[in-house]
Scaffold this active site. Sequence first.
Site, PDB file in Angstrom:
ATOM      1  N   ASP A   1      28.222  13.261  31.052  1.00 40.95           N
ATOM      2  CA  ASP A   1      27.519  14.217  31.690  1.00 40.95           C
ATOM      3  C   ASP A   1      27.046  13.991  32.947  1.00 40.95           C
ATOM      4  OD1 ASP A   1      25.221  12.551  30.916  1.00 40.95           O
ATOM      5  OD2 ASP A   1      24.014  14.027  30.492  1.00 40.95           O
ATOM      6  N   GLU A   2      27.559  13.003  33.730  1.00 43.95           N
ATOM      7  CA  GLU A   2      27.064  12.613  35.154  1.00 43.95           C
ATOM      8  C   GLU A   2      27.894  11.893  35.729  1.00 43.95           C
ATOM      9  OE1 GLU A   2      23.560   9.245  35.943  1.00 43.95           O
ATOM     10  OE2 GLU A   2      23.353  10.262  34.025  1.00 43.95           O
TER      11      GLU A   2
ATOM     12  N   ASP B   1      24.470  16.030  37.573  1.00 47.61           N
ATOM     13  CA  ASP B   1      24.006  15.832  36.102  1.00 47.61           C
ATOM     14  C   ASP B   1      24.057  17.192  35.206  1.00 47.61           C
ATOM     15  OD1 ASP B   1      22.624  14.826  34.097  1.00 47.61           O
ATOM     16  OD2 ASP B   1      21.174  13.449  35.371  1.00 47.61           O
TER      17      ASP B   1
END
Length: 400
Positions: free
Chosen positions: A114-115, A21
């Site tokens: 973003d993950e 993350d």
Amino acid sequence: MTGLPAGRPDPSWRAPLLHVDMDAFYASVATRDRPDLADVPVIVGGGTRGVVLSANYLARQYGVRSALPMTRARRMCPQAVVIAPDFETFSAVSSSVIENFRRITPLVEVVSLDEAFLDVRGSTRRLGSPRDIAGLLRATIHDEQGITCSVGVAASVSVAKLASRRAKPDGVVVVPPERVTSFLHPLDVGELWGVGDKTREMLHRLGLVTVGDVADTPLRTLQRAVGVHLGSQLHDLAWGTDRRTLTPRSGPFEPDRSMGADETFARDTDDRDVIVRELLRLSHRVTGRMRTAGVAGRTVTIRIRFADFTTITRSRTLPEATDVTVDVYRVATRLYDALGLQRARLRLVGVRVEGLVPRGSVHRQLVLGEAEHGWAEADRAVDRATRRFGAAAVRPASLM
DNA sequence: TCTGGGGTCCTAGGACCC
DNA sequence: TCTGGGGTCCTAGGACCC
């Protein structure tokens, strides 16, 4: 939590799933080439009626969080520098980061820009323990992209996800199988995947405050409170026994189930002309994306949000799937007019098309219908012109 | 000037068919 | 002539996630 006493076996060997993350992703990307902003609270967000998309850790010290209304965020932290989001750059950085993941393992499930989850089971002989791999990955991303990330390492995706949250910012947390319940049970129920504000409140009212409380509640009781499905899901999550495996997206093309667009007006409006023009713009935007993706859909849904934030939807299913702008626009307008709104002030309207199927599989009747009115060919001409000259060059006449 | 925009999934009732 | 079940589709709302 990354340090290990020398000589102890690395417990991450039995925890082969990583959740990565990025830390304050949009804010980090927006400021990575701006040393002048290194010690300043930064908020990424836009518009007067928008919300915070991302805030750096300095801004968070003032209570600024994602999804907070911008007006409140500015009030809480007036000295913050506000930056408008630049999704092209965010996407580019995200793609590079994901490339790094795929160099480690092909088993990558991308959750968002973003993950991502990584299954590193097959990479340990080459790269070392899952903990080692997490370190390698963090160093690479930092060197190549100039931003930091946090990694959770566990044997299940749900625990890995919670572990990465615990690792923030810029850290690693490993939760081996034998420590899962002692890690999970003190957490607030709101930390669990699928528990938002509403469910959290309801569980708290029932006296279920921690994950341990949920774990100790009989399954039937849980299901009566929150529904059969969510009940058993929470039970599994609370014991760390969820068996969900990660689903890499690199496989065969899997179309979205729906595509939609909505828009909040700069100010609330009850003007039918303004509203209908917006429905046309949104229909145009959505079907354009559908044509690019090569899909068509049967169910058209409009969404109306009133000034008081109450929201309704109205939908209609067509006999045949379509990707034609005017088809969607006509249905959307009819659904809107059927509401018979008089002076109701609207905050937002939206258009969504569901039941998407690959365009090639669409029935013959559609093709005949298209030939009849020629709208599909017109759409394609508009799409070609848009690709050559940009979206501003070609618009439906009533938007000029 | 409180509360974006992109999605997914679940629930529940009614229609309709067998 | 007093009331079955199961399955699927459609619609509306709602919760949730990033």
